[in-house]
Design an enzyme around this catalytic site. Structure first.
Site, PDB file in Angstrom:
ATOM      1  N   GLY A  88       0.844  -1.197   0.000  1.00  0.00           N
ATOM      2  CA  GLY A  88       0.000   0.000   0.000  1.00  0.00           C
ATOM      3  C   GLY A  88       0.877   1.242   0.000  1.00  0.00           C
ATOM      4  O   GLY A  88       2.081   1.174   0.316  1.00  0.00           O
ATOM      5  N   GLN A 147       3.035  10.002   1.401  1.00  0.00           N
ATOM      6  CA  GLN A 147       4.341   9.345   1.576  1.00  0.00           C
ATOM      7  C   GLN A 147       5.316   9.685   0.448  1.00  0.00           C
ATOM      8  O   GLN A 147       6.517   9.475   0.587  1.00  0.00           O
ATOM      9  CB  GLN A 147       4.172   7.822   1.672  1.00  0.00           C
ATOM     10  CG  GLN A 147       3.431   7.363   2.919  1.00  0.00           C
ATOM     11  CD  GLN A 147       3.272   5.864   2.959  1.00  0.00           C
ATOM     12  OE1 GLN A 147       2.296   5.318   2.457  1.00  0.00           O
ATOM     13  NE2 GLN A 147       4.231   5.170   3.543  1.00  0.00           N
ATOM     14  N   CYS A 153       5.748  -0.239   7.571  1.00  0.00           N
ATOM     15  CA  CYS A 153       5.447   0.995   6.833  1.00  0.00           C
ATOM     16  C   CYS A 153       6.684   1.408   6.054  1.00  0.00           C
ATOM     17  O   CYS A 153       7.794   1.425   6.605  1.00  0.00           O
ATOM     18  CB  CYS A 153       5.055   2.102   7.819  1.00  0.00           C
ATOM     19  SG  CYS A 153       4.636   3.656   7.016  1.00  0.00           S
ATOM     20  N   LEU A 154       6.478   1.753   4.786  1.00  0.00           N
ATOM     21  CA  LEU A 154       7.622   2.143   3.957  1.00  0.00           C
ATOM     22  C   LEU A 154       8.230   3.464   4.438  1.00  0.00           C
ATOM     23  O   LEU A 154       9.376   3.758   4.109  1.00  0.00           O
ATOM     24  CB  LEU A 154       7.179   2.258   2.491  1.00  0.00           C
ATOM     25  CG  LEU A 154       6.625   0.940   1.900  1.00  0.00           C
ATOM     26  CD1 LEU A 154       6.069   1.174   0.495  1.00  0.00           C
ATOM     27  CD2 LEU A 154       7.697  -0.141   1.878  1.00  0.00           C
ATOM     28  N   HIS A 211      -4.574   1.473   7.851  1.00  0.00           N
ATOM     29  CA  HIS A 211      -3.201   1.988   7.959  1.00  0.00           C
ATOM     30  C   HIS A 211      -3.009   3.145   6.978  1.00  0.00           C
ATOM     31  O   HIS A 211      -2.480   4.201   7.342  1.00  0.00           O
ATOM     32  CB  HIS A 211      -2.221   0.845   7.662  1.00  0.00           C
ATOM     33  CG  HIS A 211      -0.788   1.226   7.582  1.00  0.00           C
ATOM     34  ND1 HIS A 211       0.167   0.770   8.465  1.00  0.00           N
ATOM     35  CD2 HIS A 211      -0.104   2.015   6.703  1.00  0.00           C
ATOM     36  CE1 HIS A 211       1.345   1.267   8.146  1.00  0.00           C
ATOM     37  NE2 HIS A 211       1.213   2.023   7.058  1.00  0.00           N
ATOM     38  N   GLU A 212      -3.449   2.956   5.724  1.00  0.00           N
ATOM     39  CA  GLU A 212      -3.256   4.007   4.706  1.00  0.00           C
ATOM     40  C   GLU A 212      -4.123   5.225   5.001  1.00  0.00           C
ATOM     41  O   GLU A 212      -3.694   6.370   4.779  1.00  0.00           O
ATOM     42  CB  GLU A 212      -3.574   3.455   3.307  1.00  0.00           C
ATOM     43  CG  GLU A 212      -2.711   2.285   2.859  1.00  0.00           C
ATOM     44  CD  GLU A 212      -1.219   2.523   2.969  1.00  0.00           C
ATOM     45  OE1 GLU A 212      -0.776   3.688   2.893  1.00  0.00           O
ATOM     46  OE2 GLU A 212      -0.486   1.541   3.170  1.00  0.00           O
ATOM     47  N   HIS A 222      -2.545   7.512   7.341  1.00  0.00           N
ATOM     48  CA  HIS A 222      -1.567   8.411   6.695  1.00  0.00           C
ATOM     49  C   HIS A 222      -2.242   9.715   6.247  1.00  0.00           C
ATOM     50  O   HIS A 222      -1.643  10.786   6.312  1.00  0.00           O
ATOM     51  CB  HIS A 222      -0.944   7.755   5.463  1.00  0.00           C
ATOM     52  CG  HIS A 222       0.217   6.845   5.757  1.00  0.00           C
ATOM     53  ND1 HIS A 222       1.382   7.276   6.348  1.00  0.00           N
ATOM     54  CD2 HIS A 222       0.394   5.524   5.498  1.00  0.00           C
ATOM     55  CE1 HIS A 222       2.234   6.256   6.455  1.00  0.00           C
ATOM     56  NE2 HIS A 222       1.664   5.182   5.949  1.00  0.00           N
TER      57      HIS A 222
END
Ligand code: K1U
Ligand code: ZN
Length: 167
Positions: free
Chosen positions: A46, A51, A94-95, A136-137, A140
């Site tokens: 994702g 990000q 998480c990236l 999660h996204e 963000h």
């Protein structure tokens, strides 16, 4: 299509609240194409636009398993309409917080509404990894990272580790 840089903690843009998008046009589709390419290269499952430094309410995702054909998904201006009382834990990554994984407890199921790649309004229910990933996204989009769900000590240790590795 182009690869974009993924911002990592403690970059201040990651704490911004993302703004709604006016509509889905070719420029937005180009951003989503870039985001998917960047997510596949990372690799991840994702990615939120913030990000890659674009604080708009846009998410891409692909939950296909290894060996399956790609299943790119696009979520523009997503809204959660309902959350289950039941919760479930998941070891999240998480990236933007690379190489840190920890357990987060979230509602096990949610229903959501969003615009897709064609700009059509869609409503659907999510469970399992889809429910974990969309929540999660969507965090963000509010400037919230999964480490914000952990203790202050764990959060500060995670940021310190990421900073040290990046130096
Ligand atoms: O940074 C992100 O928001 C992407 C993140 C999504 C996510 C993962 C796990 C739980 C919740 C949300 C990632 O993709 S981290 C990398 C990852 O999970 C993964 C990478 C390669 C193969 C399989 C998974
Ligand atoms: Zn993330």
């Amino acid at each position: 299509m182009a690869l974009r840089e993924i911002l990592t903690v403690p970059h201040p843009v990651l704490k911004q609240v993302s703004t709604p998008v006016e509509g889905v046009d070719d420029d937005l589709r180009a951003l989503m194409d870039d985001m998917l390419e960047t997510m596949y290269a990372a690799p991840g499952i994702g990615l939120a636009a913030v990000q890659v430094g674009v604080p708009k309410r846009v998410i891409v995702m692909d939950l296909a398993r290894e060996g399956e054909d790609p299943q790119p998904r696009h979520y523009v201006n997503p809204e959660i309409l309902w959350r289950s009382e039941e919760t479930a834990p998941y070891e999240e990554g998480c990236l933007s917080v690379p190489e840190i994984y920890d357990e987060v407890e979230r509602p096990a199921r949610v229903s959501l509404r969003y615009l897709n790649y064609q700009g059509e309004l869609v409503e659907e229910e999510a469970d399992g990894l889809f429910a974990v990933c969309i929540q999660h996204e969507m965090d963000h989009l509010e400037g919230v990272l999964f480490i914000d769900h952990l203790s202050r000590l764990k959060r500060e240790q995670a940021i310190k580790k990421v900073r040290k590795r990046a130096a």
